[in-house]
Design a protein around this motif. Structure first.
Motif, short mmCIF file in Angstrom:
data_model
loop_
_atom_site.label_atom_id
_atom_site.label_comp_id
_atom_site.label_asym_id
_atom_site.label_seq_id
_atom_site.Cartn_x
_atom_site.Cartn_y
_atom_site.Cartn_z
N TYR A 12 -72.63 37.19 -2.41
CA TYR A 12 -72.35 36.83 -0.70
C TYR A 12 -72.24 35.52 -0.11
O TYR A 12 -71.02 34.95 0.40
N THR A 13 -72.79 34.51 -1.15
CA THR A 13 -73.26 33.22 -0.45
C THR A 13 -72.59 32.59 -1.20
O THR A 13 -71.23 31.85 -0.46
N GLY A 48 -68.83 32.61 0.79
CA GLY A 48 -68.88 31.95 1.88
C GLY A 48 -69.25 29.97 1.62
O GLY A 48 -69.31 29.49 2.86
N PHE A 65 -66.54 27.74 2.62
CA PHE A 65 -66.43 27.46 4.56
C PHE A 65 -67.51 26.94 4.52
O PHE A 65 -67.30 25.76 5.25
N ASN A 74 -75.29 34.22 13.47
CA ASN A 74 -75.50 34.61 12.44
C ASN A 74 -77.26 35.32 12.86
O ASN A 74 -77.21 36.27 12.50
N THR A 131 -74.12 34.91 6.38
CA THR A 131 -74.28 33.58 6.72
C THR A 131 -73.20 32.78 6.72
O THR A 131 -72.44 31.98 6.86
N THR A 132 -72.25 33.87 5.54
CA THR A 132 -70.90 33.60 5.47
C THR A 132 -70.19 33.81 6.93
O THR A 132 -68.77 32.69 6.83
N ALA A 133 -70.40 34.58 7.48
CA ALA A 133 -69.42 35.04 8.61
C ALA A 133 -69.85 33.39 9.92
O ALA A 133 -68.52 32.75 10.87
N TYR A 147 -70.15 30.99 9.05
CA TYR A 147 -70.02 29.76 8.74
C TYR A 147 -67.75 29.09 8.53
O TYR A 147 -67.97 28.60 9.18
N LEU A 148 -67.75 31.01 8.30
CA LEU A 148 -67.01 31.36 8.87
C LEU A 148 -66.16 30.91 10.24
O LEU A 148 -65.12 29.74 10.31
#
Length: 453
Positions: free
Chosen positions: A125-126, A129, A132, A163, A189-191, A193-194
């Motif tokens: 998942y990292t 992201g 982004f 986050n 965290t991915t969400a 930075y998106l």
């Protein structure tokens, strides 16, 4: 000094907000358990070298944009931004595969297979992201180069809120969402930075002074001349940033050989030290911009004033940080641990002396990052990169490894080696800054190296 403070204050708030995302991730890992903290921190240490290699390459954007504005060529700022976005995507494509296959790499590096395997879903998942993260970095450095910290601060605060909201939802499986554990932290965290990239990108396209240059015009058009200059200047900067941060990453791998408690202790210490580092880092960004703009204006006196004033401010800022880490290590460490965790006491015993050592190198860490930025404002990146490699890897990491394993002083001594490397690098960089200014005053060197045309 007032100008540096005016610029660095909002940058510091934005930096602290940005690192709060990772701090929230580490805190969430600690709430899952010390073992999960060890596995998650190992995953973070795996992808960080790729992140910091990219950060070093993209960090030159702020100085180049400031130089373009200072020299009266604002159209170059758009060219730099456009190629920065292309570069961010290219770096993402290169670095995503090794992040995905991180568990195999970790085992090859001698880490415990069970901990490495536990980090696998987190790393997948990292990797999703990672683009982004790099796009957000590019946008941040572009706005900083314009001496505007407000847009990136707003985007960072928005990302932090996202986050904090999603971390427990994905990790614990709240509101009908499947329980994901460590993987949920990475997805949150991915969400984040998106969301941050979308918000900051929108501000750049709509708000002055960014919108005036039509930043997204011919977005994917390659500007090879500009790209070559950015890579030529950025590669040494990338190498330098990777050398310093890679020292801490490699130190974590060395400490990981001592077990899960030592690895968790190193993760907590590194994160607390990283939060403290945001203050001198913000000063360094302000110095790079002001020195770069003054250099673009060919104003030698202001270049010197900004550079030395940044060093003085960095020394003053380091003092309270040193006191904080030295006096309250146990309290700071306990924030990341559950008291009923079976590894909590063992972890705490290692964190406290590690934080005492971190307190000792606050001054040298501040000096080395500020004078690196001063030199970067003059496009002087090659020699600092060589200094960093020698000091961080040969002196710092090499010394720490010898003390930990050959002298049997244990995992805490690895941090002693890091302190030595940072101190030596600070001395060498201050000396180079002084020699560089002297050579410019005497007419033996140009103020700017390889300035963008």
């Amino acid at each position: 000094m007032p100008e540096i403070l005016r610029l660095s204050a909002p940058l510091a708030i934005a930096q602290i907000t940005s690192i709060s995302i990772m701090t929230a991730d580490f805190w969430m890992m600690g709430q899952l358990g010390a073992y999960e903290l060890a596995a998650g921190s190992l995953g973070v240490r795996l992808y960080q070298p790729f992140y910091f290699l990219s950060l070093g390459m993209l960090s030159i954007i702020s100085a180049l944009v400031a130089q373009a504005i200072g020299s009266g060529r604002p159209e170059n700022a758009r060219r730099i931004y456009r190629q920065g976005l292309v570069l961010a995507i290219a770096l993402s494509v290169i670095f995503m595969p090794p992040i995905i296959y991180g568990p195999d790499i970790l085992v090859l590096l001698g880490q415990a297979p069970d901990i490495a395997t536990s980090a696998g879903p987190f790393l997948i998942y990292t990797a999703a992201g990672f683009p982004f993260m790099l796009l957000f970095l590019t946008m941040r450095f572009f706005t900083i180069g314009h001496r505007r910290a407000g847009p990136q601060l707003a985007a960072s605060l928005f990302a932090l809120c996202v986050n904090l909201l999603l971390n427990p939802v994905f990790s614990y499986g709240l509101f009908g969402v499947p329980e994901m554990g460590l993987a949920g932290i990475a997805l949150a965290t991915t969400a984040s930075y998106l969301a941050a990239s979308l918000l900051l990108g929108l501000q750049i396209g709509l708000l002055p002074p960014f919108a005036a240059s039509r930043p997204y015009h011919n977005l994917w058009r390659l500007d090879l001349a500009m790209m070559r200059q950015m890579i030529r200047i950025g590669l040494p900067s990338s190498f330098l940033v990777a050398s310093e941060t890679g020292m801490f990453v490699a130190a974590a791998f060395i400490i990981g050989l001592f077990g899960a408690a030592a690895l968790a202790a190193a993760a907590i210490t590194n994160q607390i030290a990283a939060i403290a580092f945001m203050i001198p880092l913000s000063l360094s960004q302000a110095c790079a911009i002001l020195v770069g703009q003054a250099a673009g204006e060919k104003n030698q006196q202001r270049v010197s004033q900004y550079g030395w004033a940044g060093g003085v401010l960095g020394a003053f800022m380091a003092l309270p940080l040193t006191v904080l880490l030295a006096v309250f290590p146990e309290f700071l460490a306990s924030l990341f641990l559950k008291t009923d965790d079976r590894l909590a006491f063992q972890t705490l015993q290692l964190v406290v002396p590690m934080l005492w050592i971190a307190a000792l190198f606050q001054l040298s860490d501040a000096m080395q990052i500020i004078f690196t930025a001063n030199l970067r404002g003059l496009n002087d990146t090659f020699a600092p990169a060589l200094y960093g490699f020698w000091c961080f890897w040969c002196v710092g990491l090499g010394g720490g490894f010898i003390m930990a394993h050959y002298l049997s002083w244990g995992p805490v001594s690895v941090w002693g080696g890091l302190a030595l490397g940072l101190s030596l690098n600070a001395i060498m960089l201050i000396a180079r800054w002084h020699r560089r200014l002297t050579a410019v005053r005497q007419g033996r060197r140009a103020l700017l190296q390889a300035s963008v045309r």
